[in-house]
Design an enzyme around this catalytic site. Structure first.
Site, PDB file in Angstrom:
ATOM      1  N   ASP A  96       5.857   2.331   2.635  1.00 14.63           N
ATOM      2  CA  ASP A  96       4.950   1.225   2.693  1.00 14.63           C
ATOM      3  C   ASP A  96       4.108   1.475   4.128  1.00 14.63           C
ATOM      4  OD1 ASP A  96       3.628  -1.257   3.194  1.00 14.63           O
ATOM      5  OD2 ASP A  96       5.488  -2.359   2.899  1.00 14.63           O
ATOM      6  N   HIS A  97       2.811   1.740   3.713  1.00 11.50           N
ATOM      7  CA  HIS A  97       2.117   2.047   4.916  1.00 11.50           C
ATOM      8  C   HIS A  97       1.841   0.959   6.097  1.00 11.50           C
ATOM      9  CE1 HIS A  97      -0.198   4.724   7.349  1.00 11.50           C
ATOM     10  NE2 HIS A  97      -1.012   5.232   6.503  1.00 11.50           N
ATOM     11  N   ARG A  98       2.264  -0.377   5.615  1.00  9.67           N
ATOM     12  CA  ARG A  98       1.881  -1.389   6.220  1.00  9.67           C
ATOM     13  C   ARG A  98       3.090  -1.231   7.544  1.00  9.67           C
ATOM     14  NH1 ARG A  98       2.786  -6.417   2.502  1.00  9.67           N
ATOM     15  NH2 ARG A  98       4.390  -4.973   2.202  1.00  9.67           N
ATOM     16  N   VAL A 132       5.362   1.716   8.208  1.00 12.37           N
ATOM     17  CA  VAL A 132       5.651   3.220   8.282  1.00 12.37           C
ATOM     18  C   VAL A 132       4.286   4.102   8.343  1.00 12.37           C
ATOM     19  CG1 VAL A 132       6.749   5.261   7.726  1.00 12.37           C
ATOM     20  CG2 VAL A 132       7.905   3.106   7.378  1.00 12.37           C
ATOM     21  N   PRO A 191       0.831  -1.130   0.186  1.00 14.50           N
ATOM     22  CA  PRO A 191       0.022  -0.137  -0.218  1.00 14.50           C
ATOM     23  C   PRO A 191       0.801   1.273  -0.082  1.00 14.50           C
ATOM     24  CG  PRO A 191       0.055  -0.998   2.126  1.00 14.50           C
ATOM     25  CD  PRO A 191       0.862  -1.905   1.288  1.00 14.50           C
TER      26      PRO A 191
END
Length: 453
Positions: free
Chosen positions: A422-424, A426, A241
């Site tokens: 990567d929003h998973r 950070v 994501p």
């Protein structure tokens, strides 16, 4: 007895390769270790030597072909089946077209049956004794110069690849001979190797229309680096994501420093660019924000934080996008990085980059400023968790605060800067803090270069 040579497992999840060159001809007598082929994977070009001595009986691939791991590439006739001394073995008939649904590795040896020869015996990937040892051309050259037999080494690289350090350690007497595993019994049927995970998709694309009905079209092969890039980018975009934050950095002082010292760097064989400064700033910021120097392991439900700082640099070449890796950026000076990066860029553009130079990155920087680019969104280089993009520095009017609390409009050299993450792994707040850290270092050369020149 006829022997066959199959495309070996080149490591790092490589499932196929493009044939760049075939260095032998049918009927040619060769010795073990002679160069057979050059192939290119998504990592680099690789020279493949012959695992046996004999006479080339049949060549099943040509320049530009794509071959999968396990595909038969070349057949050999050994001394027992070769012609009289000084004469090559009879040329093999052209390979018959496989039936629908058959691949090169599973087609029966029709030519052998027609000629009354025994069917070709299967060959195996590099883990089997006799197959070529996976190593880069530079590593092979070093081994030849030092008189080191690659088969005697214990491979220290990922995927069983012999590295330069392995050769040097063995030559200095610190390496340990490798004990080859017992050869497996040949199987009557050779199964087709699975393609790399990056290249698979769950849902296929829709069927394309016939574009020629609207005008003239032409086609070109979707091979080599372009195909590998497509597979990696598809995997990255599907699995990660992506979130992007962007800003601008005032590089006025930094550019003055660069102009002052670039001549000295060029005389030493390097080139001082904004990418060099960004590498140092990023290495510093990664130490303060370690989750940007990580990878997500979903199977183990863990975040793998790396305590080394190997920065990948995206390079635009006529063959496609390549990302060689500069290792231990935090330990190297601006001068060292300028010279090393220039050498890596030159090798990448000449297709001379070794596989060792293309793997192991922890963070990537892409700079489109030299092309005149500005703001853009980059795709993360999986399995990393972030990528930094730089645009072209341009003079712009900027409002600055004076010492008396007033405001002036002054010309400043402003460079676009973009962080994709990567929003998973950070969150947005951490991304802003990381980007601000990089910006502050680039805007204050004294702090950036206090201990780094």
């Amino acid at each position: 007895m006829s022997k066959t040579f199959r495309l070996p497992d080149l490591g790092e999840g490589v499932g196929e390769a493009e044939i760049l060159a075939v260095h032998v001809t049918v009927g040619q007598s060769i010795r073990e270790g002679d160069l057979l082929l050059e192939v290119e994977t998504d990592k680099a070009a690789v020279e493949i030597p012959s695992p046996v001595s004999g006479t080339v009986d049949e060549i099943r691939v040509h320049k530009g072909d794509m071959a999968k791991v396990g595909d038969i590439l070349i057949s050999f006739a050994d001394s027992a089946t070769a012609g009289p001394a000084g004469q090559p073995a009879p040329a093999a008939e052209p390979a018959a077209e496989p039936a629908a649904g058959e691949g090169p590795a599973t087609v029966p040896d029709r030519q052998a049956a027609a000629a009354g020869r025994p069917a070709a015996t299967p060959s195996y990937p590099t883990a089997v004794p006799g197959a070529p040892v996976p190593a880069s051309p530079a590593t092979r050259r070093l081994a030849r110069e030092l008189g080191v037999d690659l088969r005697a080494l214990t491979a220290g690289g990922a995927g069983g690849v012999v590295t330069r350090d392995d050769v040097l350690a063995f030559a200095q007497g610190t390496g340990k001979p490798e004990v080859p595993p017992p050869a497996p019994e040949p199987s009557p049927a050779v199964s087709e190797p699975s393609p790399p995970p990056e290249a698979t998709t769950e849902i296929g694309p829709p069927v394309l229309p016939d574009f020629s009905q609207w005008g003239q079209v032409s086609r070109e092969p979707f091979h080599s680096i372009r195909r590998a890039t497509a597979a990696r980018m598809t995997a990255s975009w599907a699995q990660i994501p992506h979130v992007t934050c962007q800003d601008a950095v005032d590089i006025t002082r930094l550019e003055a420093f660069r102009q002052q010292h670039k001549g000295e760097i060029e005389r030493g064989g390097g080139r001082m660019t904004m990418t060099i400064f960004a590498m140092k700033a990023v290495a510093t910021a990664l130490k303060r924000f370690p989750r940007f120097n990580a990878s997500l392991d979903p199977a183990a439900q863990e975040i793998v934080i790396k305590h080394y700082y190997h920065i990948g640099i995206a390079v635009d070449t006529e063959h496609g996008l390549m990302v060689p890796v500069i290792r231990d950026v935090d330990r190297k000076s601006i001068k060292e990085l300028s010279v090393e990066l220039q050498g890596v860029l030159d090798r990448a553009r000449e297709r001379r980059t070794s596989r060792e130079e293309m793997v192991g990155g922890t963070f990537t920087i892409t700079n489109v400023g030299g092309l005149g680019g500005s703001y853009f969104t980059a795709i993360i280089n999986y399995p990393e968790v972030a990528i930094l993009g730089l645009g072209q520095g341009r003079m712009q009017p900027v409002v600055v605060t004076t010492g008396e609390g007033g405001h002036d409009i002054v010309p400043r050299l402003m460079m676009p800067i973009v962080l994709c993450f990567d929003h998973r792994v950070v969150d947005g707040a951490d991304a802003v803090r990381f980007l601000r850290q990089v910006i502050e270092l680039l805007e204050d050369p004294d702090e950036l270069f206090l201990t780094m020149i």
